[in-house]
Motif scaffolding. Structure first.
Motif, PDB file in Angstrom:
ATOM      1  N   VAL A   1       0.850  -1.173   0.000  1.00  0.00           N
ATOM      2  CA  VAL A   1       0.000   0.000   0.000  1.00  0.00           C
ATOM      3  C   VAL A   1       0.893   1.233   0.000  1.00  0.00           C
ATOM      4  O   VAL A   1       1.571   1.528   0.986  1.00  0.00           O
ATOM      5  N   VAL A   2       0.939   1.939  -1.135  1.00  0.00           N
ATOM      6  CA  VAL A   2       1.719   3.159  -1.270  1.00  0.00           C
ATOM      7  C   VAL A   2       0.759   4.268  -1.673  1.00  0.00           C
ATOM      8  O   VAL A   2       0.058   4.162  -2.692  1.00  0.00           O
ATOM      9  N   THR A   3       0.688   5.297  -0.912  1.00  0.00           N
ATOM     10  CA  THR A   3      -0.281   6.359  -1.154  1.00  0.00           C
ATOM     11  C   THR A   3       0.167   7.293  -2.264  1.00  0.00           C
ATOM     12  O   THR A   3       1.353   7.354  -2.625  1.00  0.00           O
ATOM     13  N   ASP A   4      -0.809   8.041  -2.784  1.00  0.00           N
ATOM     14  CA  ASP A   4      -0.497   9.042  -3.790  1.00  0.00           C
ATOM     15  C   ASP A   4       0.472  10.087  -3.243  1.00  0.00           C
ATOM     16  O   ASP A   4       1.361  10.558  -3.939  1.00  0.00           O
ATOM     17  N   ALA A   5       0.306  10.424  -1.971  1.00  0.00           N
ATOM     18  CA  ALA A   5       1.208  11.398  -1.345  1.00  0.00           C
ATOM     19  C   ALA A   5       2.635  10.867  -1.304  1.00  0.00           C
ATOM     20  O   ALA A   5       3.601  11.613  -1.504  1.00  0.00           O
ATOM     21  N   SER A   6       2.779   9.564  -1.040  1.00  0.00           N
ATOM     22  CA  SER A   6       4.117   8.964  -1.017  1.00  0.00           C
ATOM     23  C   SER A   6       4.752   9.003  -2.396  1.00  0.00           C
ATOM     24  O   SER A   6       5.960   9.236  -2.544  1.00  0.00           O
ATOM     25  N   LEU A   7       3.943   8.767  -3.423  1.00  0.00           N
ATOM     26  CA  LEU A   7       4.450   8.839  -4.781  1.00  0.00           C
ATOM     27  C   LEU A   7       4.887  10.260  -5.118  1.00  0.00           C
ATOM     28  O   LEU A   7       5.960  10.478  -5.708  1.00  0.00           O
ATOM     29  N   GLN A   8       4.071  11.243  -4.743  1.00  0.00           N
ATOM     30  CA  GLN A   8       4.442  12.639  -4.991  1.00  0.00           C
ATOM     31  C   GLN A   8       5.757  12.985  -4.313  1.00  0.00           C
ATOM     32  O   GLN A   8       6.612  13.665  -4.892  1.00  0.00           O
ATOM     33  N   ARG A   9       5.926  12.487  -3.093  1.00  0.00           N
ATOM     34  CA  ARG A   9       7.173  12.761  -2.368  1.00  0.00           C
ATOM     35  C   ARG A   9       8.363  12.087  -3.070  1.00  0.00           C
ATOM     36  O   ARG A   9       9.446  12.671  -3.170  1.00  0.00           O
ATOM     37  N   ALA A  10       8.183  10.870  -3.576  1.00  0.00           N
ATOM     38  CA  ALA A  10       9.258  10.173  -4.271  1.00  0.00           C
ATOM     39  C   ALA A  10       9.691  10.947  -5.516  1.00  0.00           C
ATOM     40  O   ALA A  10      10.891  11.103  -5.799  1.00  0.00           O
ATOM     41  N   VAL A  11       8.708  11.454  -6.272  1.00  0.00           N
ATOM     42  CA  VAL A  11       9.034  12.240  -7.456  1.00  0.00           C
ATOM     43  C   VAL A  11       9.754  13.527  -7.055  1.00  0.00           C
ATOM     44  O   VAL A  11      10.726  13.948  -7.690  1.00  0.00           O
TER      45      VAL A  11
END
Length: 396
Positions: A62-72
């Motif tokens: 479970v990886v949230t959209d917020a986590s993806l934004q932070r990774a980018v």
């Protein structure tokens, strides 16, 4: 064979090592951030939807959209400010990498590290060796201490060095008896036996002539071989090396009795944690991955007993009488702040070897595999060119 990553501008994305480098220097990235960047680069021809990235990279987590934004965001911050536009956000759609790429060819050093070693018999002992590239001459990397060739090739400085040199010559590496993939022995040999082992390797590959590069403890072997087998040696480089390890009244730069006793105690009680390999890594480069590499290098290089035997052998080394007899083009490289082998050792080598060139930059890069690698590459390429231009008959 597929490439191992991509280059774009000052950057290189290395898939094999999961590493982003900026002008050759690693830029640390969290695994999740590296995965996102690599996926966007691989799919650079289109805007990649967010749900696709989450589905493809983390199907069971479970990886949230917020986590993806932070990774980018963290991936962008790994670039220089002027280059952060390489990762574009498309509102309500996804992300896209827009840089111009060049695929990186497979690294010959990586291929050599992954291939099984070859073996040659020297007396009743099997000596392991590897070759990389082709050329009119051989260049032999005589590694120091208990460092094995396979573990050495995992180090970025070594693999880059091998890649550069293998474009001009055939590069040879070997594991000294009792270390790495070579046979374990009851007692490690003295220098004359090590010379025979190296000669067996050169015989096995039908060497047309070799430039020897002796790193640290490998220096005395390279020196001895150059003096006792001059017809086979076309050049000599000594890197962070010594002619005598232990101190003496006429050799203050050697290791003191206290230093030797400290090392002996470490080998007996702490061998395998990497202290001896970490010592030659400049402090600012000593990252957690390098600490792990150092521990693995000790564990794969030798047993504690073999390391103790190696230390005792090194304590007895004194090839100073051979130095005036060196007749091959020679270069001595020694950092002024070397913490492993004091710079006085390099100065003594250069002063005693006829015509030797001394290269003495500031810093603590003992093996010239970190910040000093460009200097090492430049000097070795020059030595190869000098050796190639020198008539072979002049060696006799």
């Amino acid at each position: 064979m597929a490439g191992t990553g991509w280059r774009f501008g000052a950057y290189e994305l290395d898939l094999a090592r999961r590493e982003l480098r900026v002008e050759g220097e690693p830029r640390p990235l969290q695994p999740q951030v590296f995965a996102v960047l690599a996926y966007l680069v691989r799919n650079r021809h289109r805007v990649v939807p967010k749900d696709e990235i989450l589905r493809e990279l983390w199907p069971d987590a479970v990886v949230t959209d917020a986590s993806l934004q932070r990774a980018v965001s963290l991936a962008r911050r790994a670039f220089r400010p002027a280059d952060r536009g390489l990762l574009r956000t498309h509102a309500r759609q996804g992300y896209r990498f827009v840089g111009e790429l060049a695929e990186v060819d497979p690294d010959p050093a990586d291929a050599a590290a992954e291939a099984p070693p070859k073996y040659v018999r020297s007396g009743d002992v099997h000596i392991a060796y590897r070759t990389v590239g082709r050329g009119p001459l051989d260049i032999v990397l005589v590694l120091g201490w208990a460092l094995g060739m396979r573990t050495a090739l995992e180090l970025r400085g070594v693999s880059d060095l091998v890649r550069t040199l293998s474009a001009r010559a055939r590069v040879l590496l070997f594991d000294k008896r009792g270390t790495g993939a070579s046979d374990r022995v009851k007692a490690l040999p003295q220098l004359p036996q090590r010379v025979e082992d190296l000669e067996a390797v050169l015989d096995a590959v039908r060497s047309p002539g070799a430039v020897l590069v002796g790193f640290s403890e490998g220096g005395p072997l390279a020196l001895t071989f150059a003096v006792t087998r001059p017809i086979r040696v076309r050049g000599l480089a000594l890197v962070g090396a010594f002619a005598r390890m232990s101190a003496a009244p006429d050799h203050a730069a050697g290791w003191s009795d206290v230093e030797v006793a400290t090392l002996r105690a470490y080998i007996a009680s702490g061998w395998g944690s990497g202290a001896t390999m970490r010592a030659f890594v400049p402090a600012r480069h000593l990252t957690p991955p390098l600490r792990a590499w150092a521990a693995r290098a000790e564990q794969e290089g030798a047993s504690p007993g073999a390391a103790l035997e190696l230390l005792e052998m090194n304590i007895g080394i004194d090839v100073r009488p051979l130095l005036p007899r060196v007749r091959t083009p020679s270069v001595v490289l020694h950092a002024t702040g070397d913490r492993v082998v004091r710079v006085g050792n390099g100065r003594a080598l250069a002063a005693a070897i006829p015509g030797a060139r001394l290269v003495e930059p500031p810093g603590e890069d003992h093996a010239f595999l970190f910040g000093g690698r460009p200097t090492l590459e430049r000097e070795l390429v020059a030595l190869l060119e000098r050796a190639a231009a020198r008539p072979h008959a002049a060696l006799t």
